[in-house]
Scaffold this active site. Sequence first.
Site, PDB file in Angstrom:
ATOM      1  N   CYS A  67      15.644  15.943   7.663  1.00  0.00           N
ATOM      2  CA  CYS A  67      16.846  15.374   7.053  1.00  0.00           C
ATOM      3  C   CYS A  67      17.622  16.462   6.313  1.00  0.00           C
ATOM      4  O   CYS A  67      17.051  17.157   5.456  1.00  0.00           O
ATOM      5  CB  CYS A  67      16.468  14.251   6.089  1.00  0.00           C
ATOM      6  SG  CYS A  67      17.891  13.488   5.285  1.00  0.00           S
ATOM      7  N   CYS A  73      18.812  13.847  -1.918  1.00  0.00           N
ATOM      8  CA  CYS A  73      18.709  12.389  -1.955  1.00  0.00           C
ATOM      9  C   CYS A  73      17.430  11.999  -2.692  1.00  0.00           C
ATOM     10  O   CYS A  73      16.396  12.657  -2.567  1.00  0.00           O
ATOM     11  CB  CYS A  73      18.697  11.859  -0.519  1.00  0.00           C
ATOM     12  SG  CYS A  73      18.079  10.180  -0.343  1.00  0.00           S
ATOM     13  N   CYS A 154      20.299   8.210   8.467  1.00  0.00           N
ATOM     14  CA  CYS A 154      19.076   8.290   7.659  1.00  0.00           C
ATOM     15  C   CYS A 154      17.888   8.246   8.608  1.00  0.00           C
ATOM     16  O   CYS A 154      17.702   7.249   9.326  1.00  0.00           O
ATOM     17  CB  CYS A 154      19.015   7.132   6.672  1.00  0.00           C
ATOM     18  SG  CYS A 154      17.458   7.064   5.742  1.00  0.00           S
ATOM     19  N   GLN A 263       9.199  -7.353   3.706  1.00  0.00           N
ATOM     20  CA  GLN A 263       8.744  -5.966   3.714  1.00  0.00           C
ATOM     21  C   GLN A 263       9.698  -5.108   4.535  1.00  0.00           C
ATOM     22  O   GLN A 263      10.230  -5.550   5.558  1.00  0.00           O
ATOM     23  CB  GLN A 263       7.334  -5.875   4.299  1.00  0.00           C
ATOM     24  CG  GLN A 263       6.263  -6.508   3.441  1.00  0.00           C
ATOM     25  CD  GLN A 263       5.926  -5.682   2.203  1.00  0.00           C
ATOM     26  OE1 GLN A 263       6.551  -4.665   1.911  1.00  0.00           O
ATOM     27  NE2 GLN A 263       4.928  -6.126   1.451  1.00  0.00           N
ATOM     28  N   GLU A 313       5.625 -19.503  -6.267  1.00  0.00           N
ATOM     29  CA  GLU A 313       6.664 -18.471  -6.387  1.00  0.00           C
ATOM     30  C   GLU A 313       7.696 -18.967  -7.392  1.00  0.00           C
ATOM     31  O   GLU A 313       8.024 -20.156  -7.408  1.00  0.00           O
ATOM     32  CB  GLU A 313       7.301 -18.240  -5.008  1.00  0.00           C
ATOM     33  CG  GLU A 313       8.573 -17.432  -4.998  1.00  0.00           C
ATOM     34  CD  GLU A 313       8.341 -15.987  -5.374  1.00  0.00           C
ATOM     35  OE1 GLU A 313       9.084 -15.498  -6.247  1.00  0.00           O
ATOM     36  OE2 GLU A 313       7.426 -15.353  -4.804  1.00  0.00           O
ATOM     37  N   CYS A 385       1.491  -2.909  -4.294  1.00  0.00           N
ATOM     38  CA  CYS A 385       2.357  -1.792  -3.911  1.00  0.00           C
ATOM     39  C   CYS A 385       2.331  -0.687  -4.960  1.00  0.00           C
ATOM     40  O   CYS A 385       3.156   0.235  -4.908  1.00  0.00           O
ATOM     41  CB  CYS A 385       3.792  -2.271  -3.669  1.00  0.00           C
ATOM     42  SG  CYS A 385       4.570  -3.035  -5.102  1.00  0.00           S
TER      43      CYS A 385
END
Length: 428
Positions: A67, A73, A154, A263, A313, A385
Amino acid sequence: MEACIRIESLAFGGSGVGRLGGKVVFVAGAVPGDEVRIRPVREKKHFMEAEILEVLVPSPDRRVPPCPVFGQCGGCQWQSLPYARQVFWKERIFADFLLRQVGVESQVMGSLLAAPNEWAYRSRVQFKCYQSPAGFVMGFYRRGSHFVIDVDHCPIAAAAINQALGLFRDWLSQSPCPEAIPQVDLAVDDEGQVAAIVHCLAADPRPLAAYLAPRVGEQGLALYVQTGRKHTLTQVQGPGRLCIHPLDASPLRLGYPVGGFAQVNLAQNRRLVAELLQAVGSPTGLRVLDLFCGMGNFSLPLAAAGAAVVGVEDFAPAIVQAEDNSLANGLTARFLCRPARQALTQDLLRERFDLVVLDPPRSGAREVIPELLRMRPERIVYISCDPATLARDLKPLVHNGYQVRGARGIDLFPQTYHLESLTCLHAC
């Protein structure tokens, strides 16, 4: 004070790690094996953070990042490291958190589940925008700033997103209010549908919507305009939801609202769901509580496999979508809209669950752990995560009668330090 050090390892957060005068030094952009000249930018009692002034001797593992804006970035940290070495370090970092901080036995640690594609995997990207004197700029913030770096591609974004990026750059540069557009969110689902959310700060966004609608219509895209917080999201063109297929070789199809959560690596999400089902074994007849269930990414595959599932939730639109997904797929599951930290203090505390599945945000599930210890389900599967908050939350569980029987990292985020994981605990 400039200094020269050798980089020995990588840290969660992406920085290379070396030592200087007895202190640990974190160096962004450094690769294990590099010899670098550095300048400290922040110093504490036991560690410092430094920037690279020069790579004196590059590591044998160092590669040229593909990249052109890598290092500027703020998105990727590890493009200069071959993917096999990224996998090695992610597996080691995850194991270190659990072995050192929780005391998990090394034999229960599984190998990291690497991504089959290290590029073109990301299904959702936010592009920052700015109308500069030289023209309309669309890309990403420079690391540590709000300066927008223009990008035309990207490498970690899905091909459909890169194609849409080119279209929107052309369209918005000639739109009625390019100076009033700070961001465009692009997403693609498992069926190839692309959706765009154009953030607009103009007093009247209708001219922008009218200008874009026929253009996105010709391309088969979905278009939304957002003028403030999420409740201002307005559908302009195309379908009202995107869809994922959480299981290979299965007709299970889950919708989620444009702007909602799924995701970002759809292929690895299927492998994550498969890992969960394998860890559970035979779900038939199990009573499962799925906390932080979202639109049913884990709840409904478990229900399809025969479990009796209750999903919890606190985001009401996600619960509505979970119920719709259950009905559309002919499944029976119960969904409740309430915060996970309160779920077990109400009626659910009186129910018996064989298994609790946790998939909290990055901040973890600290407030839920005392309630889990009161409920004491036979098994807990914690999907995380963030290995730091995972380790923090596992400690009270393993100190109060639970044993980690399996833990595995799953790489949903190649070229970055981020990783997903799945940890299985059994009551002793």
